[in-house]
Design a protein around this motif. Sequence first.
Motif, PDB file in Angstrom:
ATOM      1  N   SER A 139       0.807  -1.226   0.000  1.00  0.00           N
ATOM      2  CA  SER A 139       0.000   0.000   0.000  1.00  0.00           C
ATOM      3  C   SER A 139       0.840   1.275   0.000  1.00  0.00           C
ATOM      4  CB  SER A 139      -0.925   0.000   1.224  1.00  0.00           C
ATOM      5  OG  SER A 139      -0.159  -0.124   2.421  1.00  0.00           O
ATOM      6  N   ASN A 140       2.082   1.189   0.481  1.00  0.00           N
ATOM      7  CA  ASN A 140       2.937   2.376   0.555  1.00  0.00           C
ATOM      8  C   ASN A 140       4.200   2.159  -0.270  1.00  0.00           C
ATOM      9  OD1 ASN A 140       3.832   4.919   1.409  1.00  0.00           O
ATOM     10  ND2 ASN A 140       4.899   4.053   3.184  1.00  0.00           N
ATOM     11  N   ASP A 141       3.990   1.807  -1.532  1.00  0.00           N
ATOM     12  CA  ASP A 141       5.117   1.484  -2.418  1.00  0.00           C
ATOM     13  C   ASP A 141       5.013   2.317  -3.690  1.00  0.00           C
ATOM     14  OD1 ASP A 141       7.117   0.442  -3.968  1.00  0.00           O
ATOM     15  OD2 ASP A 141       6.544  -1.662  -3.696  1.00  0.00           O
ATOM     16  N   THR A 142       5.790   3.381  -3.757  1.00  0.00           N
ATOM     17  CA  THR A 142       5.732   4.273  -4.914  1.00  0.00           C
ATOM     18  C   THR A 142       6.528   3.731  -6.105  1.00  0.00           C
ATOM     19  OG1 THR A 142       7.622   5.528  -4.077  1.00  0.00           O
ATOM     20  CG2 THR A 142       5.422   6.302  -3.463  1.00  0.00           C
ATOM     21  N   LEU A 143       7.283   2.660  -5.904  1.00  0.00           N
ATOM     22  CA  LEU A 143       8.084   2.079  -6.979  1.00  0.00           C
ATOM     23  C   LEU A 143       7.347   0.974  -7.725  1.00  0.00           C
ATOM     24  CD1 LEU A 143      11.525   1.761  -5.125  1.00  0.00           C
ATOM     25  CD2 LEU A 143      10.759   3.608  -6.633  1.00  0.00           C
ATOM     26  N   ASP A 144       6.221   0.540  -7.191  1.00  0.00           N
ATOM     27  CA  ASP A 144       5.533  -0.638  -7.708  1.00  0.00           C
ATOM     28  C   ASP A 144       4.818  -0.356  -9.027  1.00  0.00           C
ATOM     29  OD1 ASP A 144       2.967  -2.428  -7.881  1.00  0.00           O
ATOM     30  OD2 ASP A 144       4.345  -3.484  -6.556  1.00  0.00           O
ATOM     31  N   GLN A 145       4.917  -1.321  -9.954  1.00  0.00           N
ATOM     32  CA  GLN A 145       4.222  -1.237 -11.237  1.00  0.00           C
ATOM     33  C   GLN A 145       3.397  -2.502 -11.510  1.00  0.00           C
ATOM     34  OE1 GLN A 145       7.935  -0.321 -13.443  1.00  0.00           O
ATOM     35  NE2 GLN A 145       6.911   1.536 -14.138  1.00  0.00           N
ATOM     36  N   SER A 146       2.905  -3.100 -10.433  1.00  0.00           N
ATOM     37  CA  SER A 146       2.192  -4.370 -10.552  1.00  0.00           C
ATOM     38  C   SER A 146       0.855  -4.240 -11.266  1.00  0.00           C
ATOM     39  CB  SER A 146       1.959  -4.978  -9.163  1.00  0.00           C
ATOM     40  OG  SER A 146       3.178  -5.284  -8.530  1.00  0.00           O
ATOM     41  N   THR A 147       0.200  -3.094 -11.162  1.00  0.00           N
ATOM     42  CA  THR A 147      -1.132  -2.951 -11.749  1.00  0.00           C
ATOM     43  C   THR A 147      -1.093  -3.148 -13.263  1.00  0.00           C
ATOM     44  OG1 THR A 147      -1.801  -1.441  -9.984  1.00  0.00           O
ATOM     45  CG2 THR A 147      -3.131  -1.442 -11.992  1.00  0.00           C
ATOM     46  N   GLY A 148      -0.138  -2.476 -13.922  1.00  0.00           N
ATOM     47  CA  GLY A 148      -0.016  -2.635 -15.372  1.00  0.00           C
ATOM     48  C   GLY A 148       0.350  -4.047 -15.761  1.00  0.00           C
ATOM     49  N   LEU A 149       1.253  -4.671 -14.987  1.00  0.00           N
ATOM     50  CA  LEU A 149       1.651  -6.049 -15.279  1.00  0.00           C
ATOM     51  C   LEU A 149       0.466  -6.994 -15.118  1.00  0.00           C
ATOM     52  CD1 LEU A 149       3.791  -8.215 -15.845  1.00  0.00           C
ATOM     53  CD2 LEU A 149       4.277  -8.250 -13.386  1.00  0.00           C
ATOM     54  N   THR A 150      -0.348  -6.765 -14.107  1.00  0.00           N
ATOM     55  CA  THR A 150      -1.519  -7.615 -13.896  1.00  0.00           C
ATOM     56  C   THR A 150      -2.433  -7.589 -15.113  1.00  0.00           C
ATOM     57  OG1 THR A 150      -1.424  -7.220 -11.504  1.00  0.00           O
ATOM     58  CG2 THR A 150      -3.494  -8.056 -12.389  1.00  0.00           C
ATOM     59  N   GLU A 151      -2.636  -6.406 -15.668  1.00  0.00           N
ATOM     60  CA  GLU A 151      -3.494  -6.298 -16.850  1.00  0.00           C
ATOM     61  C   GLU A 151      -2.922  -7.081 -18.022  1.00  0.00           C
ATOM     62  OE1 GLU A 151      -3.810  -2.123 -17.497  1.00  0.00           O
ATOM     63  OE2 GLU A 151      -5.052  -1.761 -15.720  1.00  0.00           O
ATOM     64  N   VAL A 152      -1.608  -6.989 -18.215  1.00  0.00           N
ATOM     65  CA  VAL A 152      -0.967  -7.722 -19.309  1.00  0.00           C
ATOM     66  C   VAL A 152      -1.127  -9.229 -19.103  1.00  0.00           C
ATOM     67  CG1 VAL A 152       1.260  -8.264 -20.390  1.00  0.00           C
ATOM     68  CG2 VAL A 152       0.696  -5.900 -19.810  1.00  0.00           C
ATOM     69  N   LEU A 153      -0.885  -9.705 -17.881  1.00  0.00           N
ATOM     70  CA  LEU A 153      -0.947 -11.142 -17.612  1.00  0.00           C
ATOM     71  C   LEU A 153      -2.376 -11.666 -17.657  1.00  0.00           C
ATOM     72  CD1 LEU A 153       1.692 -11.531 -14.750  1.00  0.00           C
ATOM     73  CD2 LEU A 153       1.959 -12.024 -17.185  1.00  0.00           C
ATOM     74  N   GLN A 154      -3.334 -10.867 -17.199  1.00  0.00           N
ATOM     75  CA  GLN A 154      -4.725 -11.323 -17.226  1.00  0.00           C
ATOM     76  C   GLN A 154      -5.238 -11.464 -18.660  1.00  0.00           C
ATOM     77  OE1 GLN A 154      -6.657  -8.511 -14.600  1.00  0.00           O
ATOM     78  NE2 GLN A 154      -6.479  -9.897 -12.849  1.00  0.00           N
ATOM     79  N   LYS A 155      -4.751 -10.615 -19.555  1.00  0.00           N
ATOM     80  CA  LYS A 155      -5.123 -10.760 -20.962  1.00  0.00           C
ATOM     81  C   LYS A 155      -4.547 -12.055 -21.535  1.00  0.00           C
ATOM     82  CE  LYS A 155      -5.570  -5.834 -22.087  1.00  0.00           C
ATOM     83  NZ  LYS A 155      -4.985  -4.694 -22.852  1.00  0.00           N
ATOM     84  N   ARG A 156      -3.357 -12.427 -21.069  1.00  0.00           N
ATOM     85  CA  ARG A 156      -2.703 -13.627 -21.603  1.00  0.00           C
ATOM     86  C   ARG A 156      -3.229 -14.901 -20.946  1.00  0.00           C
ATOM     87  NH1 ARG A 156       1.177 -14.946 -24.978  1.00  0.00           N
ATOM     88  NH2 ARG A 156       2.670 -16.609 -24.532  1.00  0.00           N
TER      89      ARG A 156
END
Length: 258
Positions: free
Chosen positions: A175-192
Amino acid sequence: MDWKEISGNWVLIPQHPVGIVHFLGGAFVAAAPHVTYRWLLEQLGNQGYAVIATPFVNTLDHSAIAGNVLLSFDSAIEQLRAKALLRRRYLPVYGLGHSMGCKLHLLIGSLFSVERAGNILISFNNYTASEAIPFVQQFNFSPAFNVEFTPSPVETNKLIADKYSIPRNLLIKFSNDTLDQSTGLTEVLQKRFSGMVAMQMLPGSHITPLGQDVNWQAGKDFTPFDAVGQWVKQEILYKELNLLKREILRWLQPFSPS
């Protein structure tokens, strides 16, 4: 259980392993993962998982690092089987990465033919070299001289979208991670891999997985001060780490009683 160095990896083997966790840490703490991530990795070992933590030194060529850590991991597996430290013919292998370690597991699953029961990706980030290493900007003397990771963030995303071969994935975002980019990766993986990818938000920051044990020594007589110390240890220092540990184990053992 004691840590052993095998083929350049740091290895923790329980008596009767139920699976193998291949761990890759963050860019600047990956050289000694058995030290920097000791608490979390030993907790997994205590639950019956053989842990193979592969050190690496960060360079601009992330594809080469991914290939090297995979070779090192495979060599460790061969040595463990030769020494009869892994006796079962088949054990599921899970990738576990933190920060840059996530990118390396994604590259391994995109560039090489590997068998994985799944990957756990904690605090994924995929920054450019200038964002990840601010002082690198001073070397960009002209547009023709550009320092960048190989593959670049854009190339990495395309590789994952086109070639990543590990269907089951857990992404953990703090919740307090300004470096995280998991949201975009999740979208890519969920499409695959529709239905095979989950993202979990947990309290904490980018450095939560690096938390270490604090050896609180109570006095001869257990005093209220000792009680406060134990409470601080369990409720403040370990609350985020324990939540992380439980989420990882819940995903690894989905059919175990809670």
